[in-house]
Design a protein around this motif. Structure first.
Motif, PDB file in Angstrom:
ATOM      1  N   ILE A  58       0.855  -1.186   0.000  1.00 19.57           N
ATOM      2  CA  ILE A  58       0.000   0.000   0.000  1.00 19.57           C
ATOM      3  C   ILE A  58       0.888   1.233   0.000  1.00 19.57           C
ATOM      4  O   ILE A  58       1.832   1.341   0.799  1.00 19.57           O
ATOM      5  N   THR A  59       0.607   2.154  -0.897  1.00 17.37           N
ATOM      6  CA  THR A  59       1.420   3.366  -1.025  1.00 17.37           C
ATOM      7  C   THR A  59       0.569   4.597  -0.724  1.00 17.37           C
ATOM      8  O   THR A  59      -0.662   4.562  -0.765  1.00 17.37           O
ATOM      9  N   ASP A  60       1.273   5.709  -0.439  1.00 12.61           N
ATOM     10  CA  ASP A  60       0.570   6.961  -0.239  1.00 12.61           C
ATOM     11  C   ASP A  60       0.385   7.666  -1.575  1.00 12.61           C
ATOM     12  O   ASP A  60       0.657   7.093  -2.637  1.00 12.61           O
ATOM     13  N   ALA A  61      -0.074   8.925  -1.532  1.00  8.24           N
ATOM     14  CA  ALA A  61      -0.354   9.658  -2.759  1.00  8.24           C
ATOM     15  C   ALA A  61       0.890   9.881  -3.586  1.00  8.24           C
ATOM     16  O   ALA A  61       0.811  10.064  -4.809  1.00  8.24           O
ATOM     17  N   ASP A  62       2.046   9.872  -2.952  1.00  8.28           N
ATOM     18  CA  ASP A  62       3.306  10.086  -3.669  1.00  8.28           C
ATOM     19  C   ASP A  62       3.950   8.784  -4.124  1.00  8.28           C
ATOM     20  O   ASP A  62       5.044   8.802  -4.705  1.00  8.28           O
ATOM     21  N   ASN A  91       4.902   6.299  -2.102  1.00  8.41           N
ATOM     22  CA  ASN A  91       5.809   5.740  -1.102  1.00  8.41           C
ATOM     23  C   ASN A  91       5.119   4.623  -0.331  1.00  8.41           C
ATOM     24  O   ASN A  91       3.973   4.797   0.117  1.00  8.41           O
ATOM     25  N   ILE A 143       3.617   2.465   2.476  1.00 13.77           N
ATOM     26  CA  ILE A 143       3.247   2.785   3.849  1.00 13.77           C
ATOM     27  C   ILE A 143       2.727   1.557   4.594  1.00 13.77           C
ATOM     28  O   ILE A 143       2.595   1.589   5.809  1.00 13.77           O
ATOM     29  N   ASP A 144       2.422   0.490   3.891  1.00  8.99           N
ATOM     30  CA  ASP A 144       1.939  -0.701   4.580  1.00  8.99           C
ATOM     31  C   ASP A 144       2.004  -1.898   3.643  1.00  8.99           C
ATOM     32  O   ASP A 144       2.118  -1.748   2.426  1.00  8.99           O
ATOM     33  N   LYS A 162       7.945   2.873  11.444  1.00 15.06           N
ATOM     34  CA  LYS A 162       7.275   4.161  11.258  1.00 15.06           C
ATOM     35  C   LYS A 162       5.926   4.195  11.972  1.00 15.06           C
ATOM     36  O   LYS A 162       5.494   5.238  12.473  1.00 15.06           O
ATOM     37  N   ASN A 163       5.267   3.048  11.974  1.00 13.92           N
ATOM     38  CA  ASN A 163       3.941   2.981  12.589  1.00 13.92           C
ATOM     39  C   ASN A 163       4.044   2.854  14.113  1.00 13.92           C
ATOM     40  O   ASN A 163       3.045   3.012  14.796  1.00 13.92           O
TER      41      ASN A 163
END
Length: 248
Positions: free
Chosen positions: A200-204, A206, A208-209, A247-248
Motif C-alpha cells: 500500500i502506497t501513499d499519494a506520492d 511511497n 506505507i503498509d 514508522k507505525n
C-alpha cells in the motif's frame, strides 16, 4: 434404365418431395421459428444451471436434428431429380456402375451403390458460436501483443466468472475452491507487478503498509520465481516491512 423406369422414379421422387415439403410446413420448422427461451416463457437462460433446462435443451436438440434430417432428405431428392434430367440417374457417382433396382426401390434418391455409400450420419450443421470460440478469446485477446494492456475478452470472462459458474471445484483437476474456477484465475487483477498487489502506497507512491493477502502469499512462496517479477526481492521485502513497522 429405360424411359418408363425413369418416369416411374421421377413420380416417386416428386411424391417424396411433396411429402417432405408438407411435413416441414406442417411442423412449422419444428418449433424453431422462435428461441428456446421464448418457447418456454423464460426471459433469459443464462442465469439458470444447465441442469435446470436439460429437458428443454434435449427437446430443442431433437427438433433441430429432425428438421435437419428433413432438409437433408429434400436436398437428396432434388439432386436425384436433377440426375434424371441430365441422364446420370441410377448410376453410382463413385464407381459409375448401375445402382441395383432393389436399392432404388427402397431409396429412390440413392446416388451411391451399397459398396460406396459414405457414412453421412454425422451432422455437419455446427453452432455458429464455434467460429468465434476457437481459439478461445482469439478475436479479443491482447495477451500475445506487445505493449497491449487493454481489457480484453479473457478479462471480461474473468470479471464475471469469479462470482461463480455452474462447475463445482471437483470439475477441475487442480480446483480447490470456488474463487479459482476459471481460466488463469490467479492472474493479477488491477495491477501488473506482483508487489503492487499487496504493498500500500501513499499519494506520492511511497510504501506505507503491506497487506498479507493472496498476492503476498504468492510472492512469498515465490510461485513465479524471484527474477522478472519486481526489483523488490524477498529479502528486500522483509526489510521494507520492518521499516514500515518502525514508522507505525
Amino acid at each position: 434404365m429405360d424411359q418408363e423406369q425413369l418416369e416411374y422414379y421421377r413420380d416417386k421422387l416428386l411424391e417424396e418431395k411433396n411429402s417432405l415439403l408438407h411435413q416441414l410446413k406442417l411442423n412449422e420448422s419444428f418449433g424453431l421459428d422462435e428461441s428456446m427461451n421464448a418457447s418456454i416463457g423464460e426471459l433469459s437462460g443464462y442465469d439458470n444451471h444447465p441442469g435446470d433446462l436439460a429437458t428443454e435443451m434435449y427437446e430443442r436438440e431433437k427438433d433441430i436434428a429432425l428438421e435437419e434430417n428433413e432438409v437433408h432428405l429434400l436436398d437428396l431428392v432434388n439432386e436425384a431429380l436433377e440426375r434424371i434430367e441430365d441422364g446420370t440417374y441410377g448410376y453410382c457417382l463413385k464407381c459409375k456402375k448401375e445402382i441395383p433396382i432393389e436399392r432404388l426401390n427402397a431409396v429412390p434418391y440413392a446416388k451411391y451403390c451399397i459398396e460406396h455409400q459414405p457414412n453421412d450420419s454425422i451432422s455437419i450443421q455446427r453452432p455458429i458460436e464455434e467460429q468465434f470460440l476457437m481459439p478461445p478469446f482469439g478475436r479479443t485477446s491482447f495477451d500475445d501483443k506487445d505493449n497491449e494492456t487493454e481489457f480484453d475478452g479473457e478479462d471480461a470472462w474473468q470479471a464475471v466468472a469469479r462470482f461463480g459458474t455452474s462447475n463445482p471445484p471437483d470439475y477441475f483437476r487442480d480446483g480447490d475452491d470456488y474463487d479459482h474456477l476459471y481460466i488463469e484465475s490467479r492472474e493479477p487483477r488491477g495491477y501488473v507487478e506482483q508487489v503492487e498487489g499487496f504493498i500500500i502506497t501513499d499519494a506520492d507512491g511511497n510504501p506505507i503498509d503491506v497487506t498479507r493477502n493472496e498476492a503476498y502469499d504468492a510472492y512469498m512462496e515465490n510461485i513465479e520465481g524471484e527474477e522478472g517479477i519486481s526489483e523488490i526481492h524477498i529479502d528486500d521485502l522483509a526489510e521494507l516491512e520492518d521499516e514500515i513497522n518502525d514508522k507505525n
